[in-house]
Each structure stands twice: as C-alpha cells, then as structure tokens.
Design a protein around this motif. Structure first.
Motif, mmCIF file in Angstrom:
data_model
loop_
_atom_site.group_PDB
_atom_site.id
_atom_site.type_symbol
_atom_site.label_atom_id
_atom_site.label_comp_id
_atom_site.label_asym_id
_atom_site.label_seq_id
_atom_site.Cartn_x
_atom_site.Cartn_y
_atom_site.Cartn_z
ATOM 1 N N ILE A 66 -4.390 -2.382 -8.014
ATOM 2 C CA ILE A 66 -4.207 -3.401 -6.981
ATOM 3 C C ILE A 66 -3.189 -2.893 -5.976
ATOM 4 O O ILE A 66 -2.030 -2.644 -6.325
ATOM 5 C CB ILE A 66 -3.719 -4.720 -7.607
ATOM 6 N N PRO A 67 -3.631 -2.721 -4.736
ATOM 7 C CA PRO A 67 -2.682 -2.252 -3.721
ATOM 8 C C PRO A 67 -1.600 -3.310 -3.497
ATOM 9 O O PRO A 67 -1.872 -4.499 -3.596
ATOM 10 C CB PRO A 67 -3.538 -2.090 -2.462
ATOM 11 N N ARG A 68 -0.387 -2.874 -3.247
ATOM 12 C CA ARG A 68 0.689 -3.815 -2.927
ATOM 13 C C ARG A 68 1.316 -3.436 -1.610
ATOM 14 O O ARG A 68 1.424 -2.257 -1.285
ATOM 15 C CB ARG A 68 1.743 -3.807 -4.044
ATOM 16 N N ARG A 69 1.733 -4.459 -0.891
ATOM 17 C CA ARG A 69 2.307 -4.219 0.429
ATOM 18 C C ARG A 69 3.456 -3.223 0.357
ATOM 19 O O ARG A 69 3.592 -2.346 1.187
ATOM 20 C CB ARG A 69 2.810 -5.540 1.048
ATOM 21 N N SER A 70 4.274 -3.371 -0.680
ATOM 22 C CA SER A 70 5.428 -2.475 -0.793
ATOM 23 C C SER A 70 5.333 -1.708 -2.111
ATOM 24 O O SER A 70 4.989 -2.267 -3.149
ATOM 25 C CB SER A 70 6.721 -3.277 -0.769
ATOM 26 N N GLY A 71 5.607 -0.449 -2.045
ATOM 27 C CA GLY A 71 5.712 0.339 -3.265
ATOM 28 C C GLY A 71 4.367 0.770 -3.822
ATOM 29 O O GLY A 71 3.330 0.705 -3.160
ATOM 30 N N GLU A 72 4.428 1.207 -5.055
ATOM 31 C CA GLU A 72 3.264 1.749 -5.751
ATOM 32 C C GLU A 72 2.219 0.674 -6.001
ATOM 33 O O GLU A 72 2.564 -0.484 -6.231
ATOM 34 C CB GLU A 72 3.713 2.281 -7.116
#
Lengths: 168, 168
Positions: A118-124
């Motif tokens: 799951i892509p996240r706005r911030s970080g990995e």
C-alpha cells in the motif's frame, strides 16, 4: 472448518453497502418531509477538518473495491470521484456492490499470504500479508467511513438506528 | 489456506482496543494543554439522541468480550458499567484486551457453524451461525462504537488521524 478470504470480505462489503442504500432512502425521505434538497447532505462534515459525506462514501467504495482487487492481484479500478447528488452516490454504491459481488471465491481464496503493498504519502509503502491487510486495514477502514457516513446522517436528523446500521 | 475464527476475531479486537488506548493518550494531552478536565469527554454525544462517549467505549468492550464468549460457548461476562473517568475507561479497555487475548485459538476455532442466539428487545431472538455473527454482527457493531468514539474525540479537537485509527 475455517472461513475463507472471500467469505470474510465480499459478503461483508456487499451487505453493508446495501444497508447504506437503505440509509439513503431514509435520508431522502427526511429531506422531502423537511423540504430541503437532498444534495445538502453531500457537504456535511462532523468537524471542519474531516472529509464531507460524499468523500466518506467514495472512500468506503474505494476501500471495498480496492480490497477485492488487491486480494485478487488485479489492477485497482480507478473511478472518477464526481458524485454530485444522492442519485449519483446511489449509482456509485450500486456499482461498488456489483464490482465486489462479481468476484468468484476462487479469485480471492488463498490470498491470505499474498503480499499486499500500500503506497503511503510519506515514507515507505506499507507491506502486509493478504490476511493482515483484510483484518487490520481494509475492513477497519471500510467500517470507519461507513460509520462516519451513518453518523453524519444521524447528526442531520435522519431517523436511523442500529438496526439500519447492521441491516436487519 | 484459510483464516480461522480466532484469527479473524481476537487480534482484530485486541489491536483496535490498543489503538483506543493511544487515542485516550492524545485526548488527555489535549485536555491538559487546553486546561480542561479529561472527564468532560465522557458525556460528549454526536447528537442529543446518541449515546455518550463512555457508553460507546462500554459497548465496544461488550461487543468484543461478548463475541469471544459467544463463539467459545461460554457465559457472557457481565461487567458493571460504572466508569467515571478517563482512568476508569482505560482500565475497562485494558480488562477487555486481557479478556480477549486470554482465549486460546482452540476455544474459538471451529465455531463457524455454532448457533449463536442474540436476545432482542422486541420480537424473536436473532439466530445466526458463528461465522455470520462474527462477520455481520459482532465486527460491524464493534467498529461502529470504535469509530463513534473516535469521531467524538475528533469533534472535540483531539489531534487524531487515520493512522491513529488504524494503529500504525
């Protein structure tokens, strides 16, 4: 006996989204009785920095369709978020129900160990197994937006109760 | 592979209730910063005819412990609903986490087909299989009260976001 990934996902989404259609029936009846435009519901927020009613429904829809697609290893369907009326919201909900119900158990079962990213706005990006994703991410997120949509209608005076929420 | 009734219930309740403890940390920090008594949260309602914050937490607790007891075929634990402070609510939540975590998988697994009977204020009791009870009653009801508790804190200005809700 055990429960399957399909039985723990598709029927839960499908049933709750069907309940949501019934909440909209009551919301529209309330608007008619009080002589206001049902579209007034769409911008309601529980707090000024929370998302409005329309977004709650769009995100509940996204949570359901995204969960099914991810578990099946399919590309995430991207739907335009352009609903501008209660009728549009109904169509979005029905489209989501149809999408969710269209998966065969064999497409979803066995996805417990599938790696979900799951892509996240911030970080990995977040990496989860299919089972953890369903139980600790997709279902909680789905119920969050369903309950917030429900709370907005309750707050607006629509005659809803727990039986409407649960759908019995 | 399949998921089990235990893995679909206990860890979901336990994790979300742990998240709720962290929301209370932020709620207390907010109360301290704004110099008001944290007990002021307890009576907050989203609408005058909705249950207050304390009841949302008590019912989330009841949903979790009642689900585990019913699936295990045990008598429902009856706990006094006498919480009168944030510290009391914390203790109730922790007691619920401990109760839920205390079940062994073997006590819960295989309860898919167990007949669960839920008394209702009006009419016939509701009869469901263990699987339908978990998916369509216990989890939706639990998330309903968790999300409503979250919404009350958000509404009160506590600095919470989706990451706090999901617990990552």
């Amino acid at each position: 006996m055990t429960i399957s990934m399909h039985s723990a996902s598709a029927p839960v989404f499908g049933r709750m989204l069907g309940n949501l259609l019934a909440w909209l029936d009551k919301a529209e009846a309330h608007a008619t009785a009080r002589k206001f435009d049902g579209a007034n519901y769409l911008g309601l927020r529980l707090a000024p920095d929370m998302l409005p009613f329309t977004r709650q429904i769009q995100i509940a829809s996204d949570a359901a369709k995204g969960c099914m697609a991810r578990l099946a290893g399919q590309e995430l369907p991207s739907w335009e978020d352009n609903e501008a009326s209660v009728a549009d919201l109904r169509a979005r909900i029905q489209k989501t129900i149809d999408y969710v119900r269209n998966f065969e158990p064999a497409q979803i079962d066995g996805s417990e160990g599938r790696e979900i990213t799951i892509p996240r706005r911030s970080g990995e990006p977040l990496k989860l197994t299919g089972e953890a994703f369903l139980k600790h991410y997709a279902l909680p997120n789905f119920f969050f937006h369903m309950t917030t949509a429900y709370a907005l209608l309750r707050h607006a005076g629509v005659d809803l109760g727990k039986a409407d929420y649960l759908g019995r």
